[in-house]
Enzyme design. Structure first.
Site, PDB file in Angstrom:
ATOM      1  N   GLY A  11       3.458  37.335 -38.461  1.00 51.47           N
ATOM      2  CA  GLY A  11       2.120  36.956 -38.913  1.00 51.47           C
ATOM      3  C   GLY A  11       1.894  35.515 -38.496  1.00 51.47           C
ATOM      4  N   GLY A  16       1.350  30.779 -40.127  1.00 52.26           N
ATOM      5  CA  GLY A  16       2.496  31.122 -39.278  1.00 52.26           C
ATOM      6  C   GLY A  16       2.546  30.250 -38.035  1.00 52.26           C
ATOM      7  N   LYS A 190      -0.016  28.595 -58.864  1.00 54.70           N
ATOM      8  CA  LYS A 190      -0.920  28.738 -57.710  1.00 54.70           C
ATOM      9  C   LYS A 190      -1.746  30.017 -57.843  1.00 54.70           C
ATOM     10  CE  LYS A 190      -1.478  27.817 -52.873  1.00 54.70           C
ATOM     11  NZ  LYS A 190      -1.030  28.064 -51.514  1.00 54.70           N
ATOM     12  N   ASN A 198     -10.773  31.437 -55.890  1.00 62.50           N
ATOM     13  CA  ASN A 198     -11.000  32.348 -54.763  1.00 62.50           C
ATOM     14  C   ASN A 198     -11.948  33.467 -55.124  1.00 62.50           C
ATOM     15  OD1 ASN A 198      -9.362  32.282 -52.032  1.00 62.50           O
ATOM     16  ND2 ASN A 198      -8.133  31.242 -53.565  1.00 62.50           N
ATOM     17  N   GLU A 273      -7.311  39.245 -50.270  1.00 57.65           N
ATOM     18  CA  GLU A 273      -5.998  39.369 -50.935  1.00 57.65           C
ATOM     19  C   GLU A 273      -6.160  39.577 -52.450  1.00 57.65           C
ATOM     20  OE1 GLU A 273      -4.060  35.702 -49.171  1.00 57.65           O
ATOM     21  OE2 GLU A 273      -2.517  37.187 -48.672  1.00 57.65           O
TER      22      GLU A 273
HETATM   23  P1  NAD Z   1      -4.176  34.504 -41.232  1.00 55.46           P
HETATM   24  O1  NAD Z   1      -5.116  35.624 -41.418  1.00 55.46           O
HETATM   25  O2  NAD Z   1      -4.633  33.279 -40.494  1.00 55.46           O
HETATM   26  O3  NAD Z   1      -2.854  35.022 -40.494  1.00 55.46           O
HETATM   27  C1  NAD Z   1      -2.282  36.278 -40.739  1.00 55.46           C
HETATM   28  C2  NAD Z   1      -1.764  36.804 -39.413  1.00 55.46           C
HETATM   29  O4  NAD Z   1      -1.078  38.044 -39.653  1.00 55.46           O
HETATM   30  C3  NAD Z   1      -2.875  37.107 -38.380  1.00 55.46           C
HETATM   31  O5  NAD Z   1      -2.632  36.402 -37.188  1.00 55.46           O
HETATM   32  C4  NAD Z   1      -2.760  38.616 -38.173  1.00 55.46           C
HETATM   33  O6  NAD Z   1      -3.057  39.030 -36.848  1.00 55.46           O
HETATM   34  C5  NAD Z   1      -1.298  38.848 -38.517  1.00 55.46           C
HETATM   35  N1  NAD Z   1      -0.990  40.252 -38.807  1.00 55.46           N
HETATM   36  C6  NAD Z   1      -1.727  41.167 -39.494  1.00 55.46           C
HETATM   37  N2  NAD Z   1      -1.109  42.361 -39.483  1.00 55.46           N
HETATM   38  C7  NAD Z   1       0.045  42.199 -38.778  1.00 55.46           C
HETATM   39  C8  NAD Z   1       1.091  43.079 -38.422  1.00 55.46           C
HETATM   40  N3  NAD Z   1       1.080  44.364 -38.772  1.00 55.46           N
HETATM   41  N4  NAD Z   1       2.118  42.586 -37.698  1.00 55.46           N
HETATM   42  C9  NAD Z   1       2.131  41.278 -37.316  1.00 55.46           C
HETATM   43  N5  NAD Z   1       1.151  40.401 -37.628  1.00 55.46           N
HETATM   44  C10 NAD Z   1       0.124  40.853 -38.358  1.00 55.46           C
HETATM   45  O7  NAD Z   1      -3.657  34.107 -42.692  1.00 55.46           O
HETATM   46  P2  NAD Z   1      -3.088  32.703 -43.204  1.00 55.46           P
HETATM   47  O8  NAD Z   1      -4.211  31.842 -43.636  1.00 55.46           O
HETATM   48  O9  NAD Z   1      -2.117  32.181 -42.221  1.00 55.46           O
HETATM   49  O10 NAD Z   1      -2.327  33.151 -44.543  1.00 55.46           O
HETATM   50  C11 NAD Z   1      -1.090  33.827 -44.517  1.00 55.46           C
HETATM   51  C12 NAD Z   1      -0.543  33.867 -45.938  1.00 55.46           C
HETATM   52  O11 NAD Z   1      -0.304  32.515 -46.395  1.00 55.46           O
HETATM   53  C13 NAD Z   1      -1.507  34.482 -46.959  1.00 55.46           C
HETATM   54  O12 NAD Z   1      -0.783  35.145 -47.966  1.00 55.46           O
HETATM   55  C14 NAD Z   1      -2.211  33.256 -47.554  1.00 55.46           C
HETATM   56  O13 NAD Z   1      -2.736  33.490 -48.842  1.00 55.46           O
HETATM   57  C15 NAD Z   1      -1.068  32.273 -47.579  1.00 55.46           C
HETATM   58  N6  NAD Z   1      -1.446  30.852 -47.560  1.00 55.46           N
HETATM   59  C16 NAD Z   1      -2.447  30.422 -46.723  1.00 55.46           C
HETATM   60  C17 NAD Z   1      -2.745  29.049 -46.705  1.00 55.46           C
HETATM   61  C18 NAD Z   1      -3.783  28.494 -45.749  1.00 55.46           C
HETATM   62  O14 NAD Z   1      -4.180  27.323 -45.912  1.00 55.46           O
HETATM   63  N7  NAD Z   1      -4.232  29.230 -44.721  1.00 55.46           N
HETATM   64  C19 NAD Z   1      -2.044  28.164 -47.531  1.00 55.46           C
HETATM   65  C20 NAD Z   1      -1.008  28.656 -48.339  1.00 55.46           C
HETATM   66  C21 NAD Z   1      -0.724  30.011 -48.349  1.00 55.46           C
END
Ligand code: NAD
Length: 311
Positions: A11, A16, A190, A198, A273
């Site tokens: 991800g 990521g 959190k 949210n 989510e």
């Molecule tokens: P995002 O949507 O930017 O990234 C998720 C990624 O997962 C996407 O690139 C998507 O293509 C990929 N994905 C989906 N299905 C997949 C699969 N089957 N195999 C491989 N990859 C797959 O989300 P994000 O903002 O990076 O958030 C990720 C997690 O971190 C979430 O749980 C979010 O709540 C948490 N989070 C986000 C933030 C933030 O600021 N963005 C901060 C803290 C925590």
């Protein structure tokens, strides 16, 4: 001397890519695994364009792969899909799960350990919370501003060697990580913050600032914080409710233009989510007999919005 690790990120969206880029800059061998071919192809061609408070640069020592094409299991796998995609992602990337691979989830919400532990023994599952923010403005681009931290622990509560290795690796990338036996308090705090801000912003399509300008905006969010804190306490997790209230008030006053991720998902027609946040709180509330009328009502309403988006 720091041991360079083989790390895969499952991800590789905003979070990521941020973590992968910073770990690769710290000389770990990092593979970003995702199903977004546009993002992967752009990183193959140009590297990852990473912007943080220390400046903008291109990280060019990253490997990228689709889940089904992964060749070798890493020492550390960090799961950063959205929570509702964890299981499908792990199921399609079984080659990532070697006999010694430790898996870390810093995803938001509850239930992350259970989802991962269907694929990996619990003694190799780590769970935590991060306050680092990240945005992905386009393919092969990621940005993050402001300071953050990571708190994590093994899901079985034991201080296995892979916990120390993971903390050291994350700190080598200046990600400010601590092994914390009280990680569940941080996770629930959190969840309380996210359940409040949210879901309300997702439903009303208000920014955080617009929400704070409603006469009852703050009161509604604090009611939800109180409900989630009551469920956490009844579930045996000590949460610092005053700390969460302070964070919510700070966000309402200072992050006025911010669109929480659930609102961004609604606006983009993506599933939210909500199940891992309000949904998991309502399930936990039923288990311990605590009433959470506001959290439950918001859950039902966001489910409707999600269902409408799916059509
Ligand atoms: P995002 O949507 O930017 O990234 C998720 C990624 O997962 C996407 O690139 C998507 O293509 C990929 N994905 C989906 N299905 C997949 C699969 N089957 N195999 C491989 N990859 C797959 O989300 P994000 O903002 O990076 O958030 C990720 C997690 O971190 C979430 O749980 C979010 O709540 C948490 N989070 C986000 C933030 C933030 O600021 N963005 C901060 C803290 C925590």
């Amino acid at each position: 001397m720091l041991q360079a690790l083989d790390i895969a990120i499952l991800g590789a969206g905003a979070m990521g890519s941020l973590f992968g880029g910073l770990l690769a800059e710290a000389d770990h061998r990092v593979t970003l695994v995702d199903i977004d071919d546009t993002h992967l192809d752009a990183i193959r061609r140009e590297g990852l364009h990473l912007t943080t408070d220390t400046g903008s640069r291109v990280v060019s020592n990253l490997c990228v792969s689709r889940p089904e094409q992964v060749a070798a299991a890493p020492q550390l796998l960090i799961v950063f899909t959205k929570t509702m995609h964890t299981e499908a992602a792990l199921a399609s990337a079984q080659a990532l799960l070697g006999p010694h691979t430790a898996v870390l989830s810093l995803q938001n919400g509850l239930g992350n350990v259970e989802r991962i532990a269907r694929h990996v023994p619990r003694e190799r599952v780590m769970v935590g919370m991060t306050t680092w923010p990240a945005d992905k403005p386009g393919a092969a681009q990621v940005s993050s501003h402001g300071a953050g931290e990571i708190r994590l622990m093994n899901a079985d509560g034991e201080a296995h060697a892979h916990v120390r290795r993971t903390v050291d690796a994350l700190n080598s990338a200046a990600l400010n990580c601590t092994a914390d036996p009280d990680v569940w308090s941080a996770i629930w705090e959190k969840v309380a913050f996210n359940a409040a801000l949210n879901s309300v912003c997702a439903l009303t399509q208000c920014t955080v600032g617009e929400l704070s300008s409603l006469p009852d905006g703050e009161a509604l969010t604090l009611k939800i914080v109180a409900e989630v804190a009551a469920v956490a306490r009844a579930s045996g997790v000590a949460v610092d409710e005053a700390h969460v209230v302070g964070n919510v008030r700070h966000a309402l006053a200072n992050h006025r233009a911010h669109r929480p991720s659930m609102l961004q998902d609604v606006l983009a027609g993506r599933k939210t989510e909500i199940e891992a946040i309000n949904g998991a709180v309502v399930a936990a509330a039923h288990a311990v007999g605590v009433a959470v009328p506001c959290t439950d009502c918001l859950l039902q309403l966001v489910r409707l919005v999600d269902a409408r988006g799916a059509r």
